[in-house]
Design a protein around this motif. Sequence first.
Motif, PDB file in Angstrom:
ATOM      1  N   MET A   1      51.631  32.554  41.086  1.00  0.00           N
ATOM      2  CA  MET A   1      51.829  33.068  42.441  1.00  0.00           C
ATOM      3  C   MET A   1      50.879  32.367  43.400  1.00  0.00           C
ATOM      4  SD  MET A   1      51.419  36.994  43.827  1.00  0.00           S
ATOM      5  CE  MET A   1      52.579  37.637  42.632  1.00  0.00           C
ATOM      6  N   SER A   2      51.393  31.781  44.473  1.00  0.00           N
ATOM      7  CA  SER A   2      50.529  31.096  45.430  1.00  0.00           C
ATOM      8  C   SER A   2      49.920  32.093  46.386  1.00  0.00           C
ATOM      9  CB  SER A   2      51.334  30.058  46.221  1.00  0.00           C
ATOM     10  OG  SER A   2      52.217  30.709  47.108  1.00  0.00           O
ATOM     11  N   SER A   3      48.921  31.617  47.161  1.00  0.00           N
ATOM     12  CA  SER A   3      48.217  32.522  48.066  1.00  0.00           C
ATOM     13  C   SER A   3      49.076  32.931  49.252  1.00  0.00           C
ATOM     14  CB  SER A   3      46.925  31.861  48.549  1.00  0.00           C
ATOM     15  OG  SER A   3      47.226  30.693  49.287  1.00  0.00           O
ATOM     16  N   THR A   4      50.259  32.332  49.452  1.00  0.00           N
ATOM     17  CA  THR A   4      51.119  32.686  50.586  1.00  0.00           C
ATOM     18  C   THR A   4      52.516  33.093  50.134  1.00  0.00           C
ATOM     19  OG1 THR A   4      51.749  30.368  50.870  1.00  0.00           O
ATOM     20  CG2 THR A   4      49.872  31.172  52.162  1.00  0.00           C
ATOM     21  N   SER A   5      52.706  33.331  48.841  1.00  0.00           N
ATOM     22  CA  SER A   5      54.036  33.646  48.336  1.00  0.00           C
ATOM     23  C   SER A   5      54.458  35.050  48.746  1.00  0.00           C
ATOM     24  CB  SER A   5      54.061  33.522  46.815  1.00  0.00           C
ATOM     25  OG  SER A   5      53.179  34.450  46.239  1.00  0.00           O
ATOM     26  N   THR A   6      55.771  35.271  48.826  1.00  0.00           N
ATOM     27  CA  THR A   6      56.309  36.577  49.155  1.00  0.00           C
ATOM     28  C   THR A   6      56.475  37.382  47.872  1.00  0.00           C
ATOM     29  OG1 THR A   6      57.501  35.690  51.037  1.00  0.00           O
ATOM     30  CG2 THR A   6      58.244  37.815  50.181  1.00  0.00           C
ATOM     31  N   PRO A   7      55.920  38.578  47.807  1.00  0.00           N
ATOM     32  CA  PRO A   7      55.963  39.340  46.556  1.00  0.00           C
ATOM     33  C   PRO A   7      57.346  39.905  46.300  1.00  0.00           C
ATOM     34  CG  PRO A   7      55.037  40.690  48.285  1.00  0.00           C
ATOM     35  CD  PRO A   7      55.232  39.317  48.873  1.00  0.00           C
ATOM     36  N   PRO A   8      57.674  40.138  45.041  1.00  0.00           N
ATOM     37  CA  PRO A   8      58.936  40.798  44.731  1.00  0.00           C
ATOM     38  C   PRO A   8      58.879  42.242  45.194  1.00  0.00           C
ATOM     39  CG  PRO A   8      57.592  40.575  42.764  1.00  0.00           C
ATOM     40  CD  PRO A   8      56.909  39.776  43.832  1.00  0.00           C
ATOM     41  N   ALA A 151      42.110  31.598  41.180  1.00  0.00           N
ATOM     42  CA  ALA A 151      43.098  31.498  40.110  1.00  0.00           C
ATOM     43  C   ALA A 151      43.720  32.857  39.864  1.00  0.00           C
ATOM     44  CB  ALA A 151      42.448  30.991  38.820  1.00  0.00           C
ATOM     45  N   GLY A 152      44.925  32.820  39.266  1.00  0.00           N
ATOM     46  CA  GLY A 152      45.533  34.041  38.784  1.00  0.00           C
ATOM     47  C   GLY A 152      46.888  34.321  39.384  1.00  0.00           C
ATOM     48  N   PRO A 153      47.479  35.454  38.935  1.00  0.00           N
ATOM     49  CA  PRO A 153      47.232  36.166  37.686  1.00  0.00           C
ATOM     50  C   PRO A 153      47.845  35.427  36.486  1.00  0.00           C
ATOM     51  CG  PRO A 153      49.019  37.211  38.912  1.00  0.00           C
ATOM     52  CD  PRO A 153      48.542  36.057  39.735  1.00  0.00           C
ATOM     53  N   PRO A 154      47.635  35.854  35.255  1.00  0.00           N
ATOM     54  CA  PRO A 154      47.075  37.146  34.798  1.00  0.00           C
ATOM     55  C   PRO A 154      45.547  37.213  34.804  1.00  0.00           C
ATOM     56  CG  PRO A 154      47.762  35.869  32.907  1.00  0.00           C
ATOM     57  CD  PRO A 154      48.211  35.091  34.111  1.00  0.00           C
ATOM     58  N   ARG A 155      44.866  36.056  34.841  1.00  0.00           N
ATOM     59  CA  ARG A 155      43.414  36.097  34.986  1.00  0.00           C
ATOM     60  C   ARG A 155      43.085  35.690  36.413  1.00  0.00           C
ATOM     61  NH1 ARG A 155      39.393  34.430  30.381  1.00  0.00           N
ATOM     62  NH2 ARG A 155      40.038  36.554  29.865  1.00  0.00           N
ATOM     63  N   VAL A 156      42.595  36.649  37.182  1.00  0.00           N
ATOM     64  CA  VAL A 156      42.330  36.432  38.606  1.00  0.00           C
ATOM     65  C   VAL A 156      40.843  36.180  38.802  1.00  0.00           C
ATOM     66  CG1 VAL A 156      42.628  37.352  40.925  1.00  0.00           C
ATOM     67  CG2 VAL A 156      44.215  38.034  39.117  1.00  0.00           C
ATOM     68  N   VAL A 157      40.533  35.061  39.431  1.00  0.00           N
ATOM     69  CA  VAL A 157      39.143  34.705  39.718  1.00  0.00           C
ATOM     70  C   VAL A 157      38.981  34.665  41.226  1.00  0.00           C
ATOM     71  CG1 VAL A 157      37.303  33.034  39.354  1.00  0.00           C
ATOM     72  CG2 VAL A 157      39.085  33.311  37.611  1.00  0.00           C
ATOM     73  N   GLU A 192      27.313  38.679  48.361  1.00  0.00           N
ATOM     74  CA  GLU A 192      28.535  38.047  47.885  1.00  0.00           C
ATOM     75  C   GLU A 192      28.457  37.832  46.382  1.00  0.00           C
ATOM     76  OE1 GLU A 192      29.616  34.497  49.959  1.00  0.00           O
ATOM     77  OE2 GLU A 192      29.485  35.424  51.950  1.00  0.00           O
ATOM     78  N   GLY A 193      29.608  37.692  45.760  1.00  0.00           N
ATOM     79  CA  GLY A 193      29.650  37.449  44.326  1.00  0.00           C
ATOM     80  C   GLY A 193      31.013  36.942  43.912  1.00  0.00           C
ATOM     81  N   VAL A 194      31.178  36.765  42.627  1.00  0.00           N
ATOM     82  CA  VAL A 194      32.436  36.300  42.046  1.00  0.00           C
ATOM     83  C   VAL A 194      32.867  37.307  40.990  1.00  0.00           C
ATOM     84  CG1 VAL A 194      33.521  34.491  40.634  1.00  0.00           C
ATOM     85  CG2 VAL A 194      31.956  33.865  42.501  1.00  0.00           C
ATOM     86  N   ALA A 195      34.166  37.484  40.830  1.00  0.00           N
ATOM     87  CA  ALA A 195      34.687  38.387  39.805  1.00  0.00           C
ATOM     88  C   ALA A 195      35.831  37.723  39.057  1.00  0.00           C
ATOM     89  CB  ALA A 195      35.147  39.703  40.416  1.00  0.00           C
ATOM     90  N   VAL A 196      35.959  38.087  37.791  1.00  0.00           N
ATOM     91  CA  VAL A 196      37.063  37.636  36.949  1.00  0.00           C
ATOM     92  C   VAL A 196      37.758  38.887  36.432  1.00  0.00           C
ATOM     93  CG1 VAL A 196      37.750  36.343  34.909  1.00  0.00           C
ATOM     94  CG2 VAL A 196      35.785  35.571  36.264  1.00  0.00           C
ATOM     95  N   ALA A 197      39.033  39.031  36.754  1.00  0.00           N
ATOM     96  CA  ALA A 197      39.770  40.229  36.369  1.00  0.00           C
ATOM     97  C   ALA A 197      41.048  39.860  35.636  1.00  0.00           C
ATOM     98  CB  ALA A 197      40.102  41.064  37.601  1.00  0.00           C
ATOM     99  N   ASP A 198      41.266  40.467  34.492  1.00  0.00           N
ATOM    100  CA  ASP A 198      42.513  40.303  33.761  1.00  0.00           C
ATOM    101  C   ASP A 198      43.452  41.439  34.152  1.00  0.00           C
ATOM    102  OD1 ASP A 198      41.815  37.994  32.318  1.00  0.00           O
ATOM    103  OD2 ASP A 198      40.742  39.180  30.830  1.00  0.00           O
ATOM    104  N   VAL A 199      44.676  41.087  34.535  1.00  0.00           N
ATOM    105  CA  VAL A 199      45.648  42.098  34.958  1.00  0.00           C
ATOM    106  C   VAL A 199      46.926  41.974  34.134  1.00  0.00           C
ATOM    107  CG1 VAL A 199      44.737  42.167  37.314  1.00  0.00           C
ATOM    108  CG2 VAL A 199      46.620  40.603  36.768  1.00  0.00           C
ATOM    109  N   ASN A 200      47.681  43.057  34.056  1.00  0.00           N
ATOM    110  CA  ASN A 200      48.955  43.038  33.338  1.00  0.00           C
ATOM    111  C   ASN A 200      50.100  42.748  34.308  1.00  0.00           C
ATOM    112  OD1 ASN A 200      49.360  45.434  34.726  1.00  0.00           O
ATOM    113  ND2 ASN A 200      49.218  46.752  32.922  1.00  0.00           N
ATOM    114  N   ASP A 201      51.335  42.921  33.850  1.00  0.00           N
ATOM    115  CA  ASP A 201      52.481  42.607  34.700  1.00  0.00           C
ATOM    116  C   ASP A 201      52.656  43.593  35.843  1.00  0.00           C
ATOM    117  OD1 ASP A 201      53.199  44.731  33.099  1.00  0.00           O
ATOM    118  OD2 ASP A 201      55.146  43.912  32.513  1.00  0.00           O
TER     119      ASP A 201
END
Length: 237
Positions: A1-8, A151-157, A192-201
């Motif tokens: 999914m791009s940063s400007t994509s239209t969600p379903p 980055a992401g998903p399923p791993r969002v940074v 400020e900081g950075v996070a790494v999150a794993d998400v499901n569908d």
Amino acid sequence: MSSTSTPPPTLPDYVLNPDAVLSDPSTTWRHGQPPDYTKTRQFYLQTKKSTHPATSLPALVENLVKNWEIEASYKPLLPEWRTIASPQSYTFRVNGSPPQTAAQMLSVGTYNALIEPNEFYCPAHSSFEASHKTFKRVMPSFAWEVLEVYAGPPRVVFRWRHWGVMKGDYVGTNDKGEKVTIKAHGGNIDIEGVAVADVNDKLQLGSVEVFFDPMAMFRQMAPDGETGVTKEAGTTE
């Protein structure tokens, strides 16, 4: 999914609206009713650095985390958390520390889960309720935003920002059991900081790891070192 994509059209409300879970029916709230985020959301709009298109990936991530924070702070029953994939398998880590479960976070609170013992504050000396009162007193509005998604998903940074204005004195207990007081200076606290999150569908969180300097907030509260800071024998809150 791009940063400007239209969600379903099937995207869940908690990634489209930062306050979606506040309208959850039949919810058991920590203080008997949903919390009021009106002032924090207004402060966010007035002072944020980034503006993301409503359906962009950064906006979806930001809304997800804001709803997660509401649930972690104000929903005392884990089965009612909609933003996590599973209460049994969800984990939260800070700076490579051992993972904490959802139950552990629910027990200690978000502040205590994030902050390590130090010369200004110690989670062991502050309960869930006390920790929230401590930092709410210092910064009545403590806004949060996503700055960039890498980055992401399923791993969002992603990179994030958490900020407010020090309007009240900081009063806490440090790692030596001393009561610490820092006089309010009316200036900004901005971390400020950075996070790494794993998400499901369903874009629910399976695990979250946060990387940041936990001392940055305290250094900004006391920018002149020990000036304005007092320490005395104290008791557990």
